[in-house]
Every structure is written in C-alpha cells, then in structure tokens.
Design a protein around this motif. Sequence first.
Motif, PDB file in Angstrom:
ATOM      1  N   MET A   1       0.616  -9.016  -6.301  1.00 29.80           N
ATOM      2  CA  MET A   1      -0.323  -8.607  -7.347  1.00 29.80           C
ATOM      3  C   MET A   1      -1.742  -9.009  -6.964  1.00 29.80           C
ATOM      4  SD  MET A   1      -0.494  -9.722 -11.391  1.00 29.80           S
ATOM      5  CE  MET A   1       0.942  -8.760 -11.834  1.00 29.80           C
ATOM      6  N   ILE A   2      -2.670  -8.074  -7.089  1.00 30.62           N
ATOM      7  CA  ILE A   2      -4.074  -8.366  -6.834  1.00 30.62           C
ATOM      8  C   ILE A   2      -4.645  -9.054  -8.063  1.00 30.62           C
ATOM      9  CG2 ILE A   2      -6.319  -7.386  -6.219  1.00 30.62           C
ATOM     10  CD1 ILE A   2      -4.792  -4.967  -5.106  1.00 30.62           C
ATOM     11  N   ASP A   3      -5.291 -10.194  -7.853  1.00 34.23           N
ATOM     12  CA  ASP A   3      -5.734 -11.010  -8.986  1.00 34.23           C
ATOM     13  C   ASP A   3      -7.140 -11.527  -8.730  1.00 34.23           C
ATOM     14  OD1 ASP A   3      -5.597 -12.292 -11.410  1.00 34.23           O
ATOM     15  OD2 ASP A   3      -4.536 -14.047 -10.616  1.00 34.23           O
ATOM     16  N   PRO A   4      -8.151 -10.682  -8.879  1.00 35.83           N
ATOM     17  CA  PRO A   4      -9.520 -11.113  -8.580  1.00 35.83           C
ATOM     18  C   PRO A   4     -10.020 -12.137  -9.593  1.00 35.83           C
ATOM     19  CG  PRO A   4      -9.556  -8.987  -9.663  1.00 35.83           C
ATOM     20  CD  PRO A   4      -8.109  -9.301  -9.394  1.00 35.83           C
ATOM     21  N   ASP A   5     -10.883 -13.009  -9.120  1.00 35.65           N
ATOM     22  CA  ASP A   5     -11.517 -13.994  -9.997  1.00 35.65           C
ATOM     23  C   ASP A   5     -12.787 -13.368 -10.556  1.00 35.65           C
ATOM     24  OD1 ASP A   5     -12.562 -16.152 -11.296  1.00 35.65           O
ATOM     25  OD2 ASP A   5     -12.937 -17.344  -9.490  1.00 35.65           O
ATOM     26  N   LEU A   6     -12.793 -13.075 -11.845  1.00 39.94           N
ATOM     27  CA  LEU A   6     -13.947 -12.450 -12.488  1.00 39.94           C
ATOM     28  C   LEU A   6     -14.701 -13.432 -13.381  1.00 39.94           C
ATOM     29  CD1 LEU A   6     -12.354  -9.007 -13.469  1.00 39.94           C
ATOM     30  CD2 LEU A   6     -13.645  -9.593 -11.409  1.00 39.94           C
ATOM     31  N   ASP A   7     -14.420 -14.706 -13.213  1.00 43.31           N
ATOM     32  CA  ASP A   7     -15.061 -15.725 -14.041  1.00 43.31           C
ATOM     33  C   ASP A   7     -16.579 -15.637 -13.911  1.00 43.31           C
ATOM     34  OD1 ASP A   7     -15.157 -18.007 -15.731  1.00 43.31           O
ATOM     35  OD2 ASP A   7     -15.560 -19.244 -13.971  1.00 43.31           O
ATOM     36  N   GLY A   8     -17.248 -15.498 -15.043  1.00 45.37           N
ATOM     37  CA  GLY A   8     -18.704 -15.433 -15.057  1.00 45.37           C
ATOM     38  C   GLY A   8     -19.292 -14.061 -14.810  1.00 45.37           C
ATOM     39  N   GLN A   9     -18.465 -13.076 -14.471  1.00 40.48           N
ATOM     40  CA  GLN A   9     -18.972 -11.726 -14.255  1.00 40.48           C
ATOM     41  C   GLN A   9     -18.981 -10.941 -15.567  1.00 40.48           C
ATOM     42  OE1 GLN A   9     -17.745  -9.425 -10.865  1.00 40.48           O
ATOM     43  NE2 GLN A   9     -17.015 -11.230  -9.769  1.00 40.48           N
ATOM     44  N   THR A  10     -20.031 -10.151 -15.748  1.00 38.48           N
ATOM     45  CA  THR A  10     -20.131  -9.304 -16.931  1.00 38.48           C
ATOM     46  C   THR A  10     -19.539  -7.941 -16.621  1.00 38.48           C
ATOM     47  OG1 THR A  10     -22.107 -10.420 -17.753  1.00 38.48           O
ATOM     48  CG2 THR A  10     -21.703  -8.190 -18.554  1.00 38.48           C
ATOM     49  N   VAL A  11     -18.558  -7.552 -17.424  1.00 38.64           N
ATOM     50  CA  VAL A  11     -17.844  -6.290 -17.230  1.00 38.64           C
ATOM     51  C   VAL A  11     -18.103  -5.374 -18.418  1.00 38.64           C
ATOM     52  CG1 VAL A  11     -15.589  -5.191 -16.965  1.00 38.64           C
ATOM     53  CG2 VAL A  11     -16.035  -7.403 -15.872  1.00 38.64           C
ATOM     54  N   LEU A  12     -18.560  -4.170 -18.135  1.00 40.27           N
ATOM     55  CA  LEU A  12     -18.739  -3.143 -19.158  1.00 40.27           C
ATOM     56  C   LEU A  12     -17.803  -1.991 -18.851  1.00 40.27           C
ATOM     57  CD1 LEU A  12     -20.138  -1.550 -21.462  1.00 40.27           C
ATOM     58  CD2 LEU A  12     -21.939  -0.948 -19.813  1.00 40.27           C
ATOM     59  N   VAL A  13     -16.915  -1.690 -19.788  1.00 40.92           N
ATOM     60  CA  VAL A  13     -16.010  -0.549 -19.665  1.00 40.92           C
ATOM     61  C   VAL A  13     -16.380   0.449 -20.754  1.00 40.92           C
ATOM     62  CG1 VAL A  13     -13.619   0.254 -19.663  1.00 40.92           C
ATOM     63  CG2 VAL A  13     -14.163  -2.041 -18.789  1.00 40.92           C
ATOM     64  N   THR A  14     -16.829   1.622 -20.368  1.00 45.11           N
ATOM     65  CA  THR A  14     -17.169   2.615 -21.390  1.00 45.11           C
ATOM     66  C   THR A  14     -15.893   3.162 -22.019  1.00 45.11           C
ATOM     67  OG1 THR A  14     -17.236   4.499 -19.845  1.00 45.11           O
ATOM     68  CG2 THR A  14     -19.272   3.231 -20.135  1.00 45.11           C
ATOM     69  N   GLY A  15     -15.975   3.432 -23.313  1.00 41.80           N
ATOM     70  CA  GLY A  15     -14.811   3.936 -24.029  1.00 41.80           C
ATOM     71  C   GLY A  15     -13.678   2.933 -24.052  1.00 41.80           C
ATOM     72  N   SER A  16     -14.013   1.655 -24.314  1.00 41.00           N
ATOM     73  CA  SER A  16     -12.990   0.616 -24.236  1.00 41.00           C
ATOM     74  C   SER A  16     -12.394   0.233 -25.584  1.00 41.00           C
ATOM     75  CB  SER A  16     -13.546  -0.629 -23.533  1.00 41.00           C
ATOM     76  OG  SER A  16     -14.836  -0.958 -23.984  1.00 41.00           O
ATOM     77  N   ALA A  17     -12.608   1.053 -26.595  1.00 39.18           N
ATOM     78  CA  ALA A  17     -11.989   0.780 -27.896  1.00 39.18           C
ATOM     79  C   ALA A  17     -10.545   1.248 -27.947  1.00 39.18           C
ATOM     80  CB  ALA A  17     -12.791   1.438 -29.024  1.00 39.18           C
ATOM     81  N   ARG A  18     -10.196   2.177 -27.061  1.00 41.50           N
ATOM     82  CA  ARG A  18      -8.863   2.777 -27.120  1.00 41.50           C
ATOM     83  C   ARG A  18      -8.343   3.088 -25.718  1.00 41.50           C
ATOM     84  NH1 ARG A  18      -7.841   4.277 -32.329  1.00 41.50           N
ATOM     85  NH2 ARG A  18      -9.606   4.594 -33.729  1.00 41.50           N
ATOM     86  N   GLY A  19      -7.028   3.344 -25.638  1.00 40.24           N
ATOM     87  CA  GLY A  19      -6.409   3.927 -24.457  1.00 40.24           C
ATOM     88  C   GLY A  19      -6.606   3.148 -23.172  1.00 40.24           C
ATOM     89  N   VAL A  20      -6.805   3.892 -22.084  1.00 43.75           N
ATOM     90  CA  VAL A  20      -6.943   3.294 -20.765  1.00 43.75           C
ATOM     91  C   VAL A  20      -8.124   2.332 -20.721  1.00 43.75           C
ATOM     92  CG1 VAL A  20      -7.455   3.773 -18.342  1.00 43.75           C
ATOM     93  CG2 VAL A  20      -5.817   5.205 -19.565  1.00 43.75           C
ATOM     94  N   GLY A  21      -9.254   2.715 -21.305  1.00 39.85           N
ATOM     95  CA  GLY A  21     -10.429   1.852 -21.295  1.00 39.85           C
ATOM     96  C   GLY A  21     -10.169   0.505 -21.917  1.00 39.85           C
ATOM     97  N   ARG A  22      -9.466   0.491 -23.041  1.00 38.41           N
ATOM     98  CA  ARG A  22      -9.116  -0.768 -23.708  1.00 38.41           C
ATOM     99  C   ARG A  22      -8.295  -1.654 -22.788  1.00 38.41           C
ATOM    100  NH1 ARG A  22      -5.270   0.482 -28.330  1.00 38.41           N
ATOM    101  NH2 ARG A  22      -3.959   0.937 -26.529  1.00 38.41           N
ATOM    102  N   GLU A  23      -7.280  -1.076 -22.148  1.00 39.04           N
ATOM    103  CA  GLU A  23      -6.389  -1.876 -21.316  1.00 39.04           C
ATOM    104  C   GLU A  23      -7.083  -2.381 -20.059  1.00 39.04           C
ATOM    105  OE1 GLU A  23      -3.560  -2.828 -22.526  1.00 39.04           O
ATOM    106  OE2 GLU A  23      -3.882  -1.565 -24.282  1.00 39.04           O
ATOM    107  N   LEU A  24      -7.968  -1.588 -19.487  1.00 34.96           N
ATOM    108  CA  LEU A  24      -8.710  -2.050 -18.322  1.00 34.96           C
ATOM    109  C   LEU A  24      -9.632  -3.206 -18.695  1.00 34.96           C
ATOM    110  CD1 LEU A  24      -9.647   1.302 -16.523  1.00 34.96           C
ATOM    111  CD2 LEU A  24      -7.765  -0.273 -16.002  1.00 34.96           C
ATOM    112  N   LEU A  25     -10.284  -3.103 -19.841  1.00 30.24           N
ATOM    113  CA  LEU A  25     -11.156  -4.186 -20.278  1.00 30.24           C
ATOM    114  C   LEU A  25     -10.365  -5.454 -20.549  1.00 30.24           C
ATOM    115  CD1 LEU A  25     -14.300  -4.329 -22.220  1.00 30.24           C
ATOM    116  CD2 LEU A  25     -12.384  -5.514 -23.282  1.00 30.24           C
TER     117      LEU A  25
END
Length: 246
Positions: A1-25
């Motif tokens: 499993m790929i497990d990147p360290d995103l600690d401290g990084q700001t992530v913006l996922v558009t359309g992240s209230a539902r569906g694929v976007g939500r799960e990616l966020l």
Amino acid sequence: MIDPDLDGQTVLVTGSARGVGRELLLATAERGARTAVHYNTSAGAAAEVADRAAERGATDTTVVQADVTDPESVDQLFETVESDLGSVDVLVNNVGAFAPVHWSEMEFETWQDIFATNVHATYLCSRRALPAMRENSYGRIVNVGYASSEKGLINPKNAPYFMAKAGVLMFTRMLAADTADDGITVNAISPYVVENSDEFPAALPRGRPAGFEDMAQAMFFFLDEDSDYISGENVEVDGGWLPEDV
C-alpha cells in the motif's frame, strides 16, 4: 500500500462534499493533511465531511463554497483556503458534471455545463494554484479523467463528457511540461466505473467497479515523494477494462 506522509500539507479537493471527491479528501485526512472541503450547493454534506476529516486525522480543516467555473469565485475559494490553512500544496480537480443524454437531444446549457465543470474548472483552479506552488518550488496537481476518453470510446449518449475528459487529459500533459522545472507534478487518475455507481457492465474484467480505495491509491502514487519525477501521466483505474469488453 502506498502511504504518503501528508502531514502539514494543505490539500484542496474540488467537489469534496460527495462521492469520489469526498473519499479522496478523507483519504488525505488520514495521512495528516490540512483539508479544504469544497462544495457549490451541498453545504450540509460538506460540513459533515469536514467533521469526518477531523475525526480521521486531518491536522486542520475548512469548508469553502465556490462555483469553480467562475474565475472570481475561484479566486475567493483560494483566498479563503490560503487564509485558513495556508497555500495549497495538493490540488485535486475532481469536479465534473455528467449527463447521460444523446448529444442530439441535449440542451445547449447542459452541454456548456459539462465542459465548464470538467475543463474550465480544471483550468481555473490549476491556474490559481500555480503561483504559490512555483514560489514554494513544490506542488502536486491530480486531475480526475475518465478511462473511455483515453481509450477512444465515444458513446453518443455521453459524447460531451468523454470529449471534456479528453480535454482534461490533454491539459494535464501540457501543464506537466509547463511546470517541469518548478518542483510541480501534474497527473491524472481515470476511472471507468466507481463503486457509488448504481449500475455497471457485467463484462468488467475484475467483476466489480473500482473502489474508493483503488482511486485513493492511484492518487497517492502521484503524491508520494518518490514519484516526484513522474508528471504528465494518466493512471486508468479500470481493472483492465477495454471497450470491446462491454
């Protein structure tokens, strides 16, 4: 499993209230990211996602409304995220309308909306994210495409969506070349059918749609620090599907 360290990084996922976007966020929240939940009309759902992101380990989170097809609204979106969480390190362009209507029967407004939410939104958000990424000599942009667009299948009932996603992939490759010297990578992940679909073709080689975790792992491959040389690529998350299989 790929497990990147995103600690401290700001992530913006558009359309992240539902569906694929939500799960990616939410997947980035589990890796310690600061998460920006974007929505246009689903305020309640977005607030719930923010709560879940905090529960799953996000170091900070914010909820922002914006019409990502409008330049001024996109500017306001990024200004809010930058004020609340800092400049965007990871942008996932997930928004994209879909309408299963034969192209000859489709209202022109629907046609325009499909291109606006898929192509124009990807362009506007990427353009707005780039100045800070260039200044920081670091950035990751992941665009959500569609496997049929890469394989050349054009169904008359979905033609504008396939065409728009093909445009997203072309933009991905162009932007990757344009940012190659800036410490920025630009890539795409392209599913065929994802698990929240109501129906899927029985002939899928793996016998099931892509899971949200499959999508997240493809995204994580591009976010991992060891993938910093890989840019302009498209990973099809389709379990080996070919057009002739359907």
